[in-house]
Motif scaffolding. Structure first.
Motif, PDB file in Angstrom:
ATOM      1  N   THR A 170      -1.565  41.769 -19.906  1.00 46.80           N
ATOM      2  CA  THR A 170      -0.684  41.353 -20.935  1.00 46.80           C
ATOM      3  C   THR A 170      -0.978  39.878 -21.049  1.00 46.80           C
ATOM      4  N   ARG A 171      -0.280  39.584 -22.344  1.00 46.42           N
ATOM      5  CA  ARG A 171      -0.378  38.040 -22.510  1.00 46.42           C
ATOM      6  C   ARG A 171       0.394  37.147 -21.693  1.00 46.42           C
ATOM      7  N   SER A 172       1.736  37.995 -21.213  1.00 43.20           N
ATOM      8  CA  SER A 172       2.458  36.909 -20.342  1.00 43.20           C
ATOM      9  C   SER A 172       1.877  36.797 -18.995  1.00 43.20           C
ATOM     10  N   LEU A 173       0.869  37.900 -18.642  1.00 45.03           N
ATOM     11  CA  LEU A 173       0.197  37.619 -17.294  1.00 45.03           C
ATOM     12  C   LEU A 173      -0.394  36.599 -17.525  1.00 45.03           C
ATOM     13  N   ILE A 174      -1.482  36.692 -18.360  1.00 47.30           N
ATOM     14  CA  ILE A 174      -2.469  35.571 -18.597  1.00 47.30           C
ATOM     15  C   ILE A 174      -1.680  34.233 -18.867  1.00 47.30           C
ATOM     16  N   ALA A 175      -0.763  34.065 -19.588  1.00 45.28           N
ATOM     17  CA  ALA A 175      -0.004  32.823 -19.566  1.00 45.28           C
ATOM     18  C   ALA A 175       0.442  32.480 -18.269  1.00 45.28           C
ATOM     19  N   SER A 176       1.182  33.300 -17.282  1.00 40.64           N
ATOM     20  CA  SER A 176       1.587  32.894 -16.207  1.00 40.64           C
ATOM     21  C   SER A 176       0.255  32.504 -15.210  1.00 40.64           C
ATOM     22  N   GLN A 177      -0.857  33.235 -15.093  1.00 35.78           N
ATOM     23  CA  GLN A 177      -1.848  32.751 -14.313  1.00 35.78           C
ATOM     24  C   GLN A 177      -2.607  31.834 -14.746  1.00 35.78           C
ATOM     25  N   ILE A 178      -2.946  31.588 -15.955  1.00 32.65           N
ATOM     26  CA  ILE A 178      -3.766  30.528 -16.460  1.00 32.65           C
ATOM     27  C   ILE A 178      -3.234  29.301 -16.819  1.00 32.65           C
ATOM     28  N   TRP A 179      -1.987  29.472 -17.716  1.00 35.16           N
ATOM     29  CA  TRP A 179      -1.460  28.125 -18.295  1.00 35.16           C
ATOM     30  C   TRP A 179      -0.095  27.934 -17.434  1.00 35.16           C
ATOM     31  N   ASP A 180       0.303  28.735 -16.333  1.00 34.35           N
ATOM     32  CA  ASP A 180       1.233  28.403 -15.617  1.00 34.35           C
ATOM     33  C   ASP A 180       2.581  28.248 -16.663  1.00 34.35           C
ATOM     34  N   MET A 181       2.756  29.069 -17.423  1.00 32.41           N
ATOM     35  CA  MET A 181       3.870  28.930 -18.407  1.00 32.41           C
ATOM     36  C   MET A 181       4.524  30.417 -18.941  1.00 32.41           C
ATOM     37  N   ASN A 182       5.450  30.198 -19.341  1.00 33.33           N
ATOM     38  CA  ASN A 182       6.311  31.768 -19.694  1.00 33.33           C
ATOM     39  C   ASN A 182       5.798  32.223 -20.877  1.00 33.33           C
ATOM     40  N   PHE A 183       5.806  33.542 -21.063  1.00 30.83           N
ATOM     41  CA  PHE A 183       5.449  34.273 -22.138  1.00 30.83           C
ATOM     42  C   PHE A 183       6.085  33.748 -23.508  1.00 30.83           C
ATOM     43  N   ASP A 184       7.196  33.341 -23.406  1.00 29.08           N
ATOM     44  CA  ASP A 184       7.954  33.236 -24.719  1.00 29.08           C
ATOM     45  C   ASP A 184       7.610  31.621 -25.233  1.00 29.08           C
ATOM     46  N   SER A 185       7.062  30.832 -24.293  1.00 29.04           N
ATOM     47  CA  SER A 185       6.648  29.541 -24.888  1.00 29.04           C
ATOM     48  C   SER A 185       5.774  29.516 -25.942  1.00 29.04           C
ATOM     49  N   ASP A 186       4.415  30.095 -25.857  1.00 37.03           N
ATOM     50  CA  ASP A 186       3.693  29.961 -26.974  1.00 37.03           C
ATOM     51  C   ASP A 186       2.568  31.050 -26.865  1.00 37.03           C
ATOM     52  N   THR A 187       2.632  32.119 -27.306  1.00 38.74           N
ATOM     53  CA  THR A 187       1.658  33.280 -27.085  1.00 38.74           C
ATOM     54  C   THR A 187       0.632  32.974 -27.947  1.00 38.74           C
ATOM     55  N   ASN A 188       0.659  32.135 -29.015  1.00 33.38           N
ATOM     56  CA  ASN A 188      -0.553  31.833 -29.709  1.00 33.38           C
ATOM     57  C   ASN A 188      -1.676  31.119 -29.121  1.00 33.38           C
ATOM     58  N   VAL A 189      -1.195  30.450 -27.924  1.00 35.49           N
ATOM     59  CA  VAL A 189      -2.075  29.705 -26.972  1.00 35.49           C
ATOM     60  C   VAL A 189      -3.167  30.590 -26.428  1.00 35.49           C
ATOM     61  N   ILE A 190      -2.792  32.039 -26.149  1.00 36.00           N
ATOM     62  CA  ILE A 190      -3.508  32.814 -25.534  1.00 36.00           C
ATOM     63  C   ILE A 190      -4.459  33.468 -26.451  1.00 36.00           C
ATOM     64  N   GLU A 191      -3.834  33.620 -27.589  1.00 36.46           N
ATOM     65  CA  GLU A 191      -4.520  34.228 -28.736  1.00 36.46           C
ATOM     66  C   GLU A 191      -5.865  33.198 -29.018  1.00 36.46           C
ATOM     67  N   VAL A 192      -5.633  32.110 -29.137  1.00 41.94           N
ATOM     68  CA  VAL A 192      -6.418  31.322 -29.696  1.00 41.94           C
ATOM     69  C   VAL A 192      -7.577  31.102 -28.438  1.00 41.94           C
ATOM     70  N   ALA A 193      -7.075  30.814 -27.306  1.00 46.13           N
ATOM     71  CA  ALA A 193      -7.953  30.722 -26.026  1.00 46.13           C
ATOM     72  C   ALA A 193      -9.032  32.088 -25.952  1.00 46.13           C
ATOM     73  N   VAL A 194      -8.345  33.352 -26.029  1.00 48.21           N
ATOM     74  CA  VAL A 194      -9.358  34.324 -26.158  1.00 48.21           C
ATOM     75  C   VAL A 194     -10.202  34.508 -27.210  1.00 48.21           C
ATOM     76  N   ARG A 195      -9.974  34.101 -28.383  1.00 44.18           N
ATOM     77  CA  ARG A 195     -10.862  34.027 -29.417  1.00 44.18           C
ATOM     78  C   ARG A 195     -11.927  32.952 -29.277  1.00 44.18           C
TER      79      ARG A 195
END
Ligand code: CA
Length: 226
Positions: A170-195
């Motif tokens: 999930t995006r929240s899992l990726i956010a916490s594992q890689i960016w050390d941040m909460n899901f709610d902060s900015d999910t767009n970061v994950i999408e951009v990174a995956v792209r």
């Protein structure tokens, strides 16, 4: 269980050998680095006790040769110096544990038993999916033999996907594992990174490995036919 001791100090070597034989191990003793290297490369040992300061070839050279030969039995090294650099170097070269001289035999025996129980648990150094390879030691990524440059975050994301292949992340899992941040902060970061990651490792290649699971997240999958 067969153990190789590489130790040039005669008294210490004999003492260790005798102790381990009494503890029911089959033991070979090499008195210098070259002999130790040859025995370790050719013999079928379950564990190596390796002194660092050795004539002809030091313990680091022996350890390198053991790992270069593809042998992954646990290696316990003995260092006379209680120096952090020594420990770091040993562990970086693929040793599994160390003891600082002088030590009690009971301590050595306890370490030996722990290492043998743990078995050959060294992590694979290269993670693979289809023709994608991630070399964890060299921090290098290739696909179809082509070198791919990834940023540190992209590398971490790729590693996470590979380690947990087949599992929807999930995006929240990726956010916490890689960016050390909460899901709610900015999910767009994950999408951009995956792209960005896809553009590098998937766009020019087949099959596509990173799959979007709508409404959930991402999964690394290798199609059956590959
Ligand atoms: Ca020595």
């Amino acid at each position: 269980m067969k153990i190789l001791i590489v130790e040039d100090e005669q008294k210490t070597g004999d003492y260790l050998k005798q102790g381990l034989v009494e503890a029911s191990f089959v033991v070979d003793l090499a008195r210098d680095g070259l002999d130790g290297m040859h025995l370790a490369q050719t013999g079928d040992y379950d564990l190596v006790v390796l002194d660092v300061m050795l004539p002809r070839l030091d313990g680091w050279g022996v350890l390198r040769a053991i790992r270069a030969a593809g042998k992954n039995m646990p290696v316990l090294f003995l260092t006379a110096r209680d120096q952090v650099e020594d420990r770091v170097k040993g562990l970086e070269l693929g040793a599994d544990d160390y003891l600082v001289k002088p030590f009690a035999f009971s301590e050595l025996l306890a370490r030996v038993r722990t290492l043998l129980r743990r078995g050959k648990v060294m992590e694979p150094e290269v993670l693979k999916a289809a023709d994608l390879e991630l070399d964890l030691l060299r921090r290098r990524v290739t696909r179809a033999g082509r070198r791919i440059e990834l940023t540190a975050k992209e590398f971490a994301l790729m590693e996470l996907l590979l380690r947990r292949r087949g599992e929807v992340l999930t995006r929240s899992l990726i956010a916490s594992q890689i960016w050390d941040m909460n899901f709610d902060s900015d999910t767009n970061v994950i999408e951009v990174a995956v792209r960005r990651l896809r553009a590098k490792v998937d766009d020019d290649f087949e099959p596509k490995l990173i799959v979007t699971v709508r409404g959930m997240g991402y999964v690394l999958e290798v199609p059956e036919s590959v």
